[in-house]
Design an enzyme around this catalytic site. Structure first.
Site, mmCIF file in Angstrom:
data_model
loop_
_atom_site.group_PDB
_atom_site.id
_atom_site.type_symbol
_atom_site.label_atom_id
_atom_site.label_comp_id
_atom_site.label_asym_id
_atom_site.label_seq_id
_atom_site.Cartn_x
_atom_site.Cartn_y
_atom_site.Cartn_z
ATOM 1 N N GLN A 551 52.614 15.410 103.806
ATOM 2 C CA GLN A 551 51.987 16.406 102.943
ATOM 3 C C GLN A 551 50.581 15.964 102.535
ATOM 4 O OE1 GLN A 551 53.803 16.950 99.111
ATOM 5 N NE2 GLN A 551 52.819 18.927 98.760
ATOM 6 N N GLN A 554 48.179 16.691 105.228
ATOM 7 C CA GLN A 554 47.906 18.127 105.288
ATOM 8 C C GLN A 554 46.938 18.556 104.193
ATOM 9 O OE1 GLN A 554 49.045 20.100 107.633
ATOM 10 N NE2 GLN A 554 48.192 22.012 106.839
ATOM 11 N N GLU A 555 47.058 17.953 103.029
ATOM 12 C CA GLU A 555 46.231 18.337 101.889
ATOM 13 C C GLU A 555 44.815 17.777 101.967
ATOM 14 O OE1 GLU A 555 46.639 20.371 99.524
ATOM 15 O OE2 GLU A 555 48.761 20.800 99.425
ATOM 16 N N SER A 556 44.672 16.501 102.319
ATOM 17 C CA SER A 556 43.362 15.856 102.148
ATOM 18 C C SER A 556 42.905 15.003 103.312
ATOM 19 C CB SER A 556 43.405 14.971 100.899
ATOM 20 O OG SER A 556 44.280 13.861 101.109
ATOM 21 N N TYR A 682 51.515 25.870 106.522
ATOM 22 C CA TYR A 682 51.532 24.641 105.719
ATOM 23 C C TYR A 682 52.877 23.936 105.862
ATOM 24 C CZ TYR A 682 51.149 21.870 101.352
ATOM 25 O OH TYR A 682 51.114 20.871 100.405
#
Length: 698
Positions: A551, A554-556, A682
């Site tokens: 995750q 995926q976010e940053s 996502y």
């Protein structure tokens, strides 16, 4: 997948889940629960003592703090009034949420808050515990049943089940009805359930009827119509704020504030007067559409270019912004002229035909160009002659229709078909991408938004003249027009404007884009530079650390300084407001960013029933982390209506989530429009990377 990997995945995802907070709001960030009330300072004094702290502590219950207001009123009315009261007395409004209704008044009496607001009905029993302000409103309770089944008298409840939440006035009303009709079967519901949860259970035939307040039903009716209101279940009751006893100065100040507020409000909802009267009402009403350019809800934040610009205009004039969404684009100007709003902020193009309807445009706040949109794998349209035999789909009320009609008048051979007025341009573009429509036309800024997240459409060529987009007002509201022009002149191309424009139309916010990077470990055997920190918090909150790593990527992309287009920060892209409520500062510090993200993921996971399959509960939590819990709730409700399994994410709820970008479905969703492809991709991308990490460790 190997047998060992399957076994490992099962064990990891089926670890019992802990709950960070036991409240159950929609997208409201985590707030202090009853378990943390002991960490809230105690103050039992009057207004002077409260003022020394510089804060007004507002006790409430996690209910519906964040949703998409559409008709100028919301569940937040009490909250907004409390904030205004605090601000007028130079106090910081601090909301403290308890888990259960029965904890609210005791917390107030013991000094854990200064006032309590929760749609509280004034009763003799409650008046023995606390003082009450003058009424905010009055309401009645009604028997609510499934659509088409109206209860007109108590005898119709014979041998039927009536469900109500525990320790509420609804339970008292149900008991009184039971005394009159002995065969009523009362079912006590968990006090955490929200109105939507109860209505869902009602429609799933878990019981036959329930009791709800009229003021809540009016708001719920703005987005769902699957229930019927029947007979009254109570006399009219006053709704007021609870105040700690023995605080006469605080009570006097609150009563004066609320009295003045009521005296300056008018019951009439249709207003066509100018800025001087708007200032008396203290509310500016914005007419718009729920879409990605104007106004939408994302991760619990109300966003949109037009919304943020209009909000600043309202603030600079000392006004509260109220948002009213029109049912179709063609309804905007009629609603304005009828007095249902004060101005239109919806990227409307300036045109003579619209001026002839009795409206006036402000100075332009944006310029755009009409662009032909086609499928990316189709034949490129490079000249107007290439349009021969092609068909455009646009709304008849749009400026696109006029641009295309001008081209037809020049002799170019193509067809124009009218799209439904309820369809957003984004939805029409999606139909082009899917091959349902041949071609369409869109403003350049809308195309910019679409191209930040999809590659199946293309802007082929510009047509027509440059379009000027402006706000729209009634022609005789010269004060408001002048004030808006002054504001737009001052702010156009200012730092504020440029930052806002880049946020929505320039900076790429393609959240789900995955770089073509090999998934593997570094030389030191780590998946990321932050494995040890992740392991610490993943273990504390019962997550597999590799899921969190997937995750985080995926976010940053493991960049601690990352900042999203909407303002989310850090390795886990947490909204600053959420981090503040979690008690975490400086999200750029890796440990703070990771801790905030894991805590928030745990919190959103707890928004879903523990009885769910734990895998699906995890996927729901990830989708809620991305788009907001409210949108996931809407998708589950829609999935049930469509015959899909509302308890399964893949191939079920995710299909419904994709539909919420279509007006047909978004208009009936409590939280409105959402670009459903983002949470869908996502979750899929995180699952793919997570399983890859597990395979490497196999």
């Amino acid at each position: 997948m190997s047998a060992r990997l399957q076994r490992f995945t099962y064990l990891i995802l089926f670890i019992p889940l802990l709950a960070l907070l036991s409240s159950c709001s929609d997208d409201t960030p985590p707030q202090p629960s009853s378990s943390t009330l002991d960490r809230i300072y105690t103050e039992t004094g009057d207004f002077k003592q409260v003022s020394r702290h510089g804060k007004l502590r507002i006790l409430s219950i996690h209910q519906d703090q964040i949703w998409l207001p559409r008709q100028g009123h919301s569940f937040d009315n009490e909250r907004e009034l409390a904030i205004l009261f605090a601000q007028q007395h130079k106090l910081e409004p601090v909301f403290i949420y308890v888990d259960r209704f029965e904890q609210l008044l005791p917390a107030l009496k013991t000094g854990k808050g200064d006032i309590a607001i929760a749609n509280l009905a004034v009763t003799k029993e409650r008046k023995q515990q606390v003082e009450f302000s003058v009424p905010i409103t009055h309401t009645r309770e009604y028997i609510v049943t499934r659509r088409g089944e109206v209860i007109k008298n108590a005898s119709q409840l014979n041998n039927r089940s009536l469900a109500v939440r525990a320790t509420t006035t609804h339970e008292n009303s149900a008991r009184e009805l039971q005394q009159r009709t002995k065969t009523i079967k009362i079912k006590i519901l968990d006090g955490h359930l929200k109105e939507d949860d109860i209505l869902d259970q009602l429609n799933n035939k878990k019981f036959d009827a329930t009791i709800m307040d009229d003021n809540r039903l009016q708001i719920i009716s703005s987005y769902r119509n699957d229930f019927s209101r029947g007979m009254t279940a109570s006399k009219e009751r006053a709704i007021a704020w609870a105040i700690r006893p023995d605080t006469p100065e605080l009570a006097d100040r609150i009563n004066l504030f609320l009295t003045n507020h009521h005296l300056t409000q008018k019951s009439q909802t249709f207003h066509t007067d100018d800025l001087d009267k708007i200032r008396q009402r203290k509310t500016l009403r914005m007419l718009t559409r729920n879409n990605a350019a104007n106004y939408f809800l994302w991760r619990g934040e109300l966003l949109g270019f037009e919304y943020e610009l209009a909000k600043k205009f309202a603030q600079e004039n000392g006004l509260r912004l109220e948002v009213i969404t029109a049912p179709g684009h063609d309804a905007l100007i009629p609603m304005l002229l009828e007095g249902k709003g004060d101005f239109i902020a919806s990227f409307m193009s300036i045109s003579e035909s619209r001026k002839q309807q009795g409206v006036q445009f402000t100075r332009a706040h944006h310029r755009s160009q009409h662009i032909i949109i086609s499928r990316s794998n189709g034949k490129i349209i490079s000249t107007l002659d290439d349009l021969k035999g092609r068909t455009f789909y646009v709304r008849r009320s749009s400026a696109y229709w006029e641009t295309l009609q001008n081209l037809k008048n020049q002799g170019y051979q193509f067809s124009i078909k009218a799209a439904e007025e309820t369809m957003e341009t984004e939805e029409i573009i999606d139909n082009v991408a899917r091959g349902r429509f041949d071609l369409t036309v869109a403003d350049s800024h809308i195309l910019d938004i679409e191209l930040t997240w999809r590659d199946d459409i293309r802007g082929d060529m510009m047509i027509g003249k440059e379009q000027q987009n402006a706000w729209v007002m009634r022609s005789d509201n010269t004060q408001l027009i002048n004030a808006a022009n002054k504001f737009l002149k001052k702010n156009h191309r200012s730092l504020f404007y440029n930052v806002l424009y880049n946020k929505y139309f320039v900076d790429s916010h393609k959240i789900n884009e995955m770089r073509s990077e090999r998934i593997g470990k570094s030389k030191n055997g780590a998946f990321s530079p932050y494995d040890n920190i992740v392991k610490k918090y993943a273990q504390q909150y019962h997550f597999d650390w590799r899921l969190i790593i997937a995750q985080m990527y995926q976010e940053s992309r493991f960049e601690p300084d990352a900042k999203s287009w909407a303002g989310a920060k850090g390795l886990m892209q947490v909204m600053p407001r959420t981090a503040k409520e979690l008690g975490i500062k400086d999200l750029k510090k890796p440990e703070n960013g990771i801790r905030a993200g894991v805590m928030y993921l745990d919190w959103v996971r707890d928004r879903f029933e523990p009885e769910l399959n734990v895998k699906d509960r995890t996927w729901f939590a990830l989708a809620a982390y991305n788009a907001g819990h409210g949108h996931v709730r809407d998708a589950r409700r829609l999935a049930r209506k469509l015959g899909h399994n509302p308890n399964k994410w893949f191939d079920n709820v995710e299909k419904a989530m994709l539909l919420l970008s279509r007006k047909k479905y978004a208009k009936d969703a409590r939280h409105g429009y959402v670009r459903g492809s983002e949470p869908v991709e996502y979750v899929r991308n995180i699952r793919k990377r997570y399983y890859a990490y597990l395979a490497i460790d196999d």
